[in-house]
Write an enzyme that holds these catalytic residues in place. Structure first.
Site, PDB file in Angstrom:
ATOM      1  N   LYS A   1       0.690  -1.243   0.001  1.00 14.69           N
ATOM      2  CA  LYS A   1       0.020   0.017  -0.072  1.00 14.69           C
ATOM      3  C   LYS A   1       0.949   1.237  -0.100  1.00 14.69           C
ATOM      4  O   LYS A   1       1.669   1.331   0.774  1.00 14.69           O
ATOM      5  CB  LYS A   1      -0.895   0.099   1.271  1.00 14.69           C
ATOM      6  CG  LYS A   1      -2.012   1.068   1.125  1.00 14.69           C
ATOM      7  CD  LYS A   1      -3.228   0.641   2.119  1.00 14.69           C
ATOM      8  CE  LYS A   1      -4.187   1.955   2.315  1.00 14.69           C
ATOM      9  NZ  LYS A   1      -5.280   1.578   3.162  1.00 14.69           N
TER      10      LYS A   1
ATOM     11  N   LEU B   1      -4.349 -10.681   0.570  1.00 15.83           N
ATOM     12  CA  LEU B   1      -5.611 -11.354   0.746  1.00 15.83           C
ATOM     13  C   LEU B   1      -6.213 -11.749  -0.355  1.00 15.83           C
ATOM     14  O   LEU B   1      -6.830 -11.085  -1.134  1.00 15.83           O
ATOM     15  CB  LEU B   1      -6.653 -10.605   1.499  1.00 15.83           C
ATOM     16  CG  LEU B   1      -6.356 -10.039   3.031  1.00 15.83           C
ATOM     17  CD1 LEU B   1      -7.455  -9.052   3.655  1.00 15.83           C
ATOM     18  CD2 LEU B   1      -5.883 -11.542   3.939  1.00 15.83           C
TER      19      LEU B   1
ATOM     20  N   ASN C   1     -14.541  -1.992   2.930  1.00 18.53           N
ATOM     21  CA  ASN C   1     -13.339  -2.164   3.668  1.00 18.53           C
ATOM     22  C   ASN C   1     -13.246  -3.492   4.543  1.00 18.53           C
ATOM     23  O   ASN C   1     -12.747  -3.778   5.298  1.00 18.53           O
ATOM     24  CB  ASN C   1     -13.150  -1.149   4.675  1.00 18.53           C
ATOM     25  CG  ASN C   1     -12.483   0.216   3.924  1.00 18.53           C
ATOM     26  OD1 ASN C   1     -11.833  -0.112   2.908  1.00 18.53           O
ATOM     27  ND2 ASN C   1     -12.895   1.442   4.553  1.00 18.53           N
TER      28      ASN C   1
ATOM     29  N   GLY D   1       0.564  -8.811   3.989  1.00 19.82           N
ATOM     30  CA  GLY D   1       0.098 -10.081   3.458  1.00 19.82           C
ATOM     31  C   GLY D   1      -0.981  -9.884   2.410  1.00 19.82           C
ATOM     32  O   GLY D   1      -1.756  -8.829   2.398  1.00 19.82           O
TER      33      GLY D   1
ATOM     34  N   ASP E   1     -14.240   3.287   9.780  1.00 15.52           N
ATOM     35  CA  ASP E   1     -14.657   3.252   8.428  1.00 15.52           C
ATOM     36  C   ASP E   1     -15.143   1.983   7.839  1.00 15.52           C
ATOM     37  O   ASP E   1     -14.601   1.613   6.846  1.00 15.52           O
ATOM     38  CB  ASP E   1     -13.493   3.947   7.306  1.00 15.52           C
ATOM     39  CG  ASP E   1     -13.989   4.128   6.029  1.00 15.52           C
ATOM     40  OD1 ASP E   1     -15.157   4.345   5.847  1.00 15.52           O
ATOM     41  OD2 ASP E   1     -13.167   4.467   5.201  1.00 15.52           O
TER      42      ASP E   1
ATOM     43  N   ASP F   1      -7.956  -1.524   5.607  1.00 11.83           N
ATOM     44  CA  ASP F   1      -8.157  -0.321   5.643  1.00 11.83           C
ATOM     45  C   ASP F   1      -8.366   0.386   7.096  1.00 11.83           C
ATOM     46  O   ASP F   1      -9.253   0.828   7.330  1.00 11.83           O
ATOM     47  CB  ASP F   1      -9.131   0.142   4.871  1.00 11.83           C
ATOM     48  CG  ASP F   1      -8.900   1.609   4.099  1.00 11.83           C
ATOM     49  OD1 ASP F   1      -7.964   2.234   4.530  1.00 11.83           O
ATOM     50  OD2 ASP F   1      -9.894   1.926   3.395  1.00 11.83           O
TER      51      ASP F   1
HETATM   52  N1  LIG Z   1      -3.838  -7.097   1.760  1.00 17.20           N
HETATM   53  C1  LIG Z   1      -4.563  -6.879   0.649  1.00 17.20           C
HETATM   54  N2  LIG Z   1      -4.754  -7.844  -0.121  1.00 17.20           N
HETATM   55  C2  LIG Z   1      -5.414  -7.882  -1.255  1.00 17.20           C
HETATM   56  N3  LIG Z   1      -6.082  -6.613  -1.634  1.00 17.20           N
HETATM   57  C3  LIG Z   1      -6.040  -5.442  -0.862  1.00 17.20           C
HETATM   58  C4  LIG Z   1      -5.357  -5.819   0.312  1.00 17.20           C
HETATM   59  N4  LIG Z   1      -5.364  -4.311   0.891  1.00 17.20           N
HETATM   60  C5  LIG Z   1      -6.134  -3.531   0.103  1.00 17.20           C
HETATM   61  N5  LIG Z   1      -6.441  -4.489  -0.841  1.00 17.20           N
HETATM   62  C6  LIG Z   1      -7.389  -4.051  -2.201  1.00 17.20           C
HETATM   63  O1  LIG Z   1      -7.122  -2.630  -2.480  1.00 17.20           O
HETATM   64  C7  LIG Z   1      -8.289  -1.904  -2.063  1.00 17.20           C
HETATM   65  C8  LIG Z   1      -7.853  -0.693  -1.192  1.00 17.20           C
HETATM   66  O2  LIG Z   1      -7.319  -0.734   0.102  1.00 17.20           O
HETATM   67  P1  LIG Z   1      -7.721   0.005   1.196  1.00 17.20           P
HETATM   68  O3  LIG Z   1      -9.155   0.069   1.427  1.00 17.20           O
HETATM   69  O4  LIG Z   1      -6.887  -0.498   2.224  1.00 17.20           O
HETATM   70  O5  LIG Z   1      -7.438   1.363   0.470  1.00 17.20           O
HETATM   71  P2  LIG Z   1      -8.016   2.914   0.647  1.00 17.20           P
HETATM   72  O6  LIG Z   1      -7.360   3.602   2.191  1.00 17.20           O
HETATM   73  O7  LIG Z   1      -9.489   2.778   0.886  1.00 17.20           O
HETATM   74  O8  LIG Z   1      -7.330   3.768  -0.451  1.00 17.20           O
HETATM   75  P3  LIG Z   1      -8.323   5.055  -0.991  1.00 17.20           P
HETATM   76  O9  LIG Z   1      -9.164   5.634   0.059  1.00 17.20           O
HETATM   77  O10 LIG Z   1      -7.447   5.695  -1.643  1.00 17.20           O
HETATM   78  O11 LIG Z   1      -8.996   4.277  -2.004  1.00 17.20           O
HETATM   79  C9  LIG Z   1      -9.245  -2.726  -1.178  1.00 17.20           C
HETATM   80  O12 LIG Z   1     -10.506  -2.617  -1.583  1.00 17.20           O
HETATM   81  C10 LIG Z   1      -8.924  -4.094  -1.664  1.00 17.20           C
HETATM   82  O13 LIG Z   1      -9.402  -4.429  -3.104  1.00 17.20           O
HETATM   83 MG   LIG Z   2     -10.652   1.260   1.565  1.00 15.34          MG
END
Ligand SMILES: Nc1ncnc2c1ncn2[C@@H]1O[C@H](COP(=O)(O)OP(=O)(O)OP(=O)(O)O)[C@@H](O)[C@H]1O
Ligand SMILES: [Mg+2]
Length: 551
Positions: A198, A270, A324, A268, A319, A336
């Protein structure tokens, strides 16, 4: 954070009121700018202020160790706070045949850059899994946003050099605040594991709405410099890393936190072995013939997770929604968590209520017979009772059982809706100072109406817990599951250096007045006053936000 992987999505509920000190909530106060509107106008992103200096790489190399930089050797951060991430990174062996850094760490920054640049070919962001991007707009955006700034590239090269990741592939998600990339690492020469990276964007100006998560967060008292984007983003990444650690250590399904460096977090993955990420809960493909049963059990699973998050991790997600949570094979995964707050955060209960509403609304739309928001809220914050299986699910079933038989007819459903609305508007004091009318509330408690107070679970066990036949307050299941998890957390990953920050909530305090210190006794006495004429045994649980206020 709302994932931008969901264009057109309904935004999670925001409380329709603003809390003002000594004045409670005021619905008329101007609303905070919704997150989606809080971004700077396009133009301002191109000013010198908006962009951090991409050429400034000193903090990337300054530790000479390819570790998370900016920290002293004593493991303390710039403001003397324990740097959990560093300690974690330091203690966690990456894998047995970990490559030694190939670059000479004493070389000049330029030399290091050129030494690391040999890894350039291992970052292949054009290798996007088309359908992973979910729709065309997103695919276009993913392509246009694949250019990593030089700082980020250098951090990734360092991580490749250390073997934290072997290669970085295309974007799984591109959002306003962060991009998530797929990566692979080689645990030994033959075993390939998937990872997720990320990358928080440092050129974003949407911190205004983030302030409410940071203000009141004791872990971020120091170090938050709202004028410095890069520093703020680093803090967010660190916050997500720490929160993930806690959640992971508590056995809640979530990505394993692997490494953090500045604004880049490796965790990790997912998803499956071929690199396909699990879908978000909103996109979960639930077979129609089992849908009813699966959705209901997922709802119960989520209530358990929220309670465990609150009671064991001492966190409120803040959130939580179908965006999420990832889903696979009847299992929910929480992601998230950068905005998740400590349960003693001044607005944690408001965020909790919002999480309950958003997730409840989603499950209601799936046809699940959900519990009233108020019941769920009480269930999550009640200090007594199980926090893990066996027992956790059973305690949720009991909530259904104890709900009036008539709860399934239309009238009862309508009543539940009204109650939800009332509850969502109701003022939840988090501290004694915030209680509107202490005398009135004390009177209600005196008349046996204490259970009508929204904040009854914050006051005293006697008000909260059912009495047993002999009139004693039932302590419920006060087992130490949480402590067991916590000590595991401490021994495996933490050194004692971070005890100041994390473990003050993790150790637990023996219950009973005998163990209270002077300040706690003072609070206890105040609580007793409220709860007269039958002074209750004050809940000495460190879980109580009220209690924490006076610590
Ligand atoms: N560890 C993970 N393994 C697989 N997919 C992931 C993982 N972490 C995040 N994702 C994918 O990335 C997407 C965005 O991640 P996350 O929700 O953490 O970001 P965010 O903070 O919402 O970013 P933004 O607000 O900028 O969209 C998730 O919806 C998921 O599909
Ligand atoms: Mg998110």
């Amino acid at each position: 954070m709302e994932s931008s992987t969901s264009p057109g999505a309904v935004h999670p509920h925001e409380p329709p009121h603003v809390y003002t000190h000594n004045n409670g909530y005021d619905a008329s106060v101007e609303q905070e700018i919704p997150r989606t509107l809080a971004t700077a106008p396009e133009d301002s992103l191109h000013t010198a202020e908006a962009y951090d200096d991409d050429d400034d790489l000193d903090d990337i190399f300054d530790d000479g160790n390819y570790d998370d930089g900016n920290y002293d050797d004593d493991g303390l951060g710039p403001n003397g706070e324990p740097d959990l991430a560093r300690n974690y990174n330091r203690q966690k062996p990456l894998h047995s045949n970990q490559q030694k850094p190939a670059a000479n760490t004493f070389n000049s920054v330029d030399d290091q850059i050129s030494a690391l640049s040999k890894h350039a070919a291992k970052i292949r962001l054009d290798d996007v899994k088309e359908s992973q991007t979910r729709d065309k707009d997103k695919a276009d955006r993913a392509t246009s946003e694949q250019v990593l700034d030089q700082r980020t590239r250098m951090i990734l090269y360092q991580m490749i050099n250390r073997g934290v990741v072997g290669e970085v592939h295309g974007a799984i998600s591109t959002g306003k605040e962060a991009n998530v990339y797929g990566a692979v690492a080689y645990e030994d020469s033959s075993t390939k594991v998937q990872r997720a990276v990320k990358v928080y964007k440092t050129a974003i100006l949407s911190f205004k709405d983030r302030e409410r998560y940071i203000t009141g967060e004791h872990r971020f008292k120091a170090g938050a410099d709202k004028g410095n984007n890069r520093k703020m983003v680093k803090l967010w990444a660190e916050k997500e890393f720490r929160n993930l650690r806690r959640i992971h250590a508590a056995g809640i399904a979530c990505p394993e936190p692997i490494q953090l460096k500045l604004h880049v977090l490796v965790m990790g993955f997912l998803g499956d072995k071929r690199g396909w990420a699990y879908p978000r809960l909103r996109d979960a493909n639930i077979p129609a013939d089992e849908a009813e049963q699966i959705w209901s059990s997922l709802y119960i699973q989520l209530l358990g997770i929220m309670r465990r998050l609150y009671q064991v991790c001492k966190l409120v997600h803040a959130d939580l929604s179908e965006y999420n949570i990832l889903y696979h094979d009847k299992q929910l995964y929480i992601i998230d968590v950068s905005q998740s707050v400590e349960h003693d955060h001044p607005r944690s209960l408001e965020f909790l209520r919002m999480d309950i509403k958003n997730t409840g609304d989603f499950f209601r739309r799936q046809g699940v017979d959900t519990l009233a928001d108020r019941v769920v809220f009480d269930f999550i914050i009640a200090p007594g009772g199980p926090v893990q299986e066996p027992g956790l699910e059973q305690s949720i079933e009991q909530l259904y059982t104890s709900r009036a038989e008539s709860a399934t007819d239309d009238k009862a459903l309508a009543e539940q809706e009204v109650d939800n609305e009332v509850f969502r508007q109701q003022y939840i004091p988090q501290t004694l100072e915030q209680v509107y009318d202490i005398e009135k509330d004390a009177e209600r408690i005196g008349h046996g109406e204490g259970d009508k107070l929204v904040y009854r679970n914050l006051l005293a066990d006697q008000v909260v817990l059912p009495k047993t036949a002999d009139g004693q307050v039932s302590e419920g299941d006060q087992s130490d599951e949480g402590a067991a998890v916590d000590s595991e957390d401490d021994s495996d990953e933490d050194s004692d250096e971070d005890s100041d920050d994390e473990s003050k909530f993790l150790k637990g305090t023996p219950r009973g007045k005998r163990f209270e210190d002077r300040d706690e006794k003072k609070v206890s006495a105040e609580i007793d006053m409220i709860s007269t004429p039958n002074p209750p045994a004050f809940s000495n649980s460190p879980l109580s936000p009220l209690f924490l206020l006076f610590k």
